[in-house]
Design a protein around this motif. Sequence first.
Motif, short mmCIF file in Angstrom:
data_model
loop_
_atom_site.label_atom_id
_atom_site.label_comp_id
_atom_site.label_asym_id
_atom_site.label_seq_id
_atom_site.Cartn_x
_atom_site.Cartn_y
_atom_site.Cartn_z
N ILE A 55 -52.09 0.34 -12.05
CA ILE A 55 -53.33 0.63 -12.78
C ILE A 55 -54.45 -0.27 -12.28
N LEU A 56 -54.11 -1.53 -12.08
CA LEU A 56 -55.10 -2.51 -11.64
C LEU A 56 -55.66 -2.15 -10.25
N GLY A 57 -54.80 -1.60 -9.39
CA GLY A 57 -55.27 -1.18 -8.07
C GLY A 57 -56.40 -0.17 -8.17
N SER A 58 -56.25 0.78 -9.10
CA SER A 58 -57.32 1.78 -9.31
C SER A 58 -58.56 1.15 -9.91
N ILE A 59 -58.35 0.18 -10.83
CA ILE A 59 -59.49 -0.50 -11.46
C ILE A 59 -60.28 -1.28 -10.41
N ILE A 60 -59.57 -2.03 -9.56
CA ILE A 60 -60.24 -2.83 -8.52
C ILE A 60 -61.03 -1.93 -7.58
#
Length: 463
Positions: A243-248
């Motif tokens: 999820i964090l990869g998409s947020i970044i």
Amino acid sequence: AHAVSYLGKQPMNGGNTKRVSVINTAVKLRQSSSRFNAKSTVDLQALKQLKDVQGDELSELFAKKLQQCCYCFDFMDPVSDLRNKEIKRAALNDLIDCISSGRKVIIESTYGDVVKLVDVNIFRVLPPSDNPDFDPEEDEPTLEASWPHLQLVYEFFIRFLESPDFKPFVAKKCIDQKFVLQLLELFDSEDPRERELLKTVLHRIYGKFLGLRAYIRKQINNIFLKFVYETENCNGIGELLEILGSIINGFALPLKDEHKQFLQKVLIPLHKARSLSLYHPQLAYCVVQYLEKDVTLSEGVLHGLLKYWPKTSSQKEVMFLSEVEEILDVVGPTQFQQIQEALFKQIAKCVSSPHFQVAERALYFWNNEYIVRLIEENSDTIMPILFTCLYRISREHWNQTIVTLVYNVLKTFMEMNGKLFEELTASYKGERQREKRKEKDRDEIWKKIEQLSRVNESNANNK
């Protein structure tokens, strides 16, 4: 027999059934239920299908079915409440079909009913693991026994969030910080199927509720910090990193200080956990995403990796080397010069490793054209760091594959900078000759000491 048949089939959207191995008479999967109070005395009644009604009757029937699905049943007992379980399963499938078909069923009261459905079925305190020594890499996870219903509730909620009629400004009264916190706590579930659907739910909420974004990032940050510095135990780190990869990827430039701090204080320390192999691909992706946004962060990232470089785990060393190669693919010549000396001293240690997989992975850097070009541009600095260990390995390493790869690297160095290569060769040979002379002198000194010892012993005996 009926229980096995029911649990062994998983109805999908549209009424078709897909066989899954929930209960198998030959192979018994580890199952547990997080529902300790799932006993229900309710007697559900089958309602009409939503496709058969229109207008106000549709909204009323939709609400009734949502309420009907707010009863939980005991799946640890495969023969109890079979009729009620089947009615609830059919109702959930009907709700999914209705909302997927785009029918106008979402009204203001629907939001509270849907959140109640999620609260009753999904939100729960996860039980302690059946296996206190559970190792995610070695042991089979304990699957959630109530999955036949739980999966359908997740799928319905995802379709609800994705519906064109979904209005975040209405839903924010129900889907708030408390809701998000309860959702995040479920990422510690042992069941990978649940974590996969949780990932989708949280991603949809992050996309639709702008006011919750900072809170979601903060709570993910807290989970990571607790994992790194306290427990080193959380099953959902990989999914949260996805999820964090998409947020970044969606961060605006220039990056805020809080985002840079998150990289240095949270993501880099995540490399030191013993269970790194379970989430390393997702972690490496997040780090590279940061560097693609701001390449000036590469110096701090690589120094952080060198700080946490594994000392006793060859498997982790191979992962670190793979990540370093990904990072070098996105750094520029200026950033490369800032870290080249410290980095290639570590690579020289890896090349010299007696574990052939570590040495092999380090030598594979020379198969990357961009990295070879960076090395060539800085050969005056890098070649002296690596030459001695490469020359020694070419004569002494036990693995023939490593020796072949080292010969190829030495050949590349010779083509890059022939003059420096000859100087380093002469210097190495001269150093080896000096070492041999020192060794010879040392042996002669020991021989003289032994002779003196024998003479002294002989004189002592004569007296």
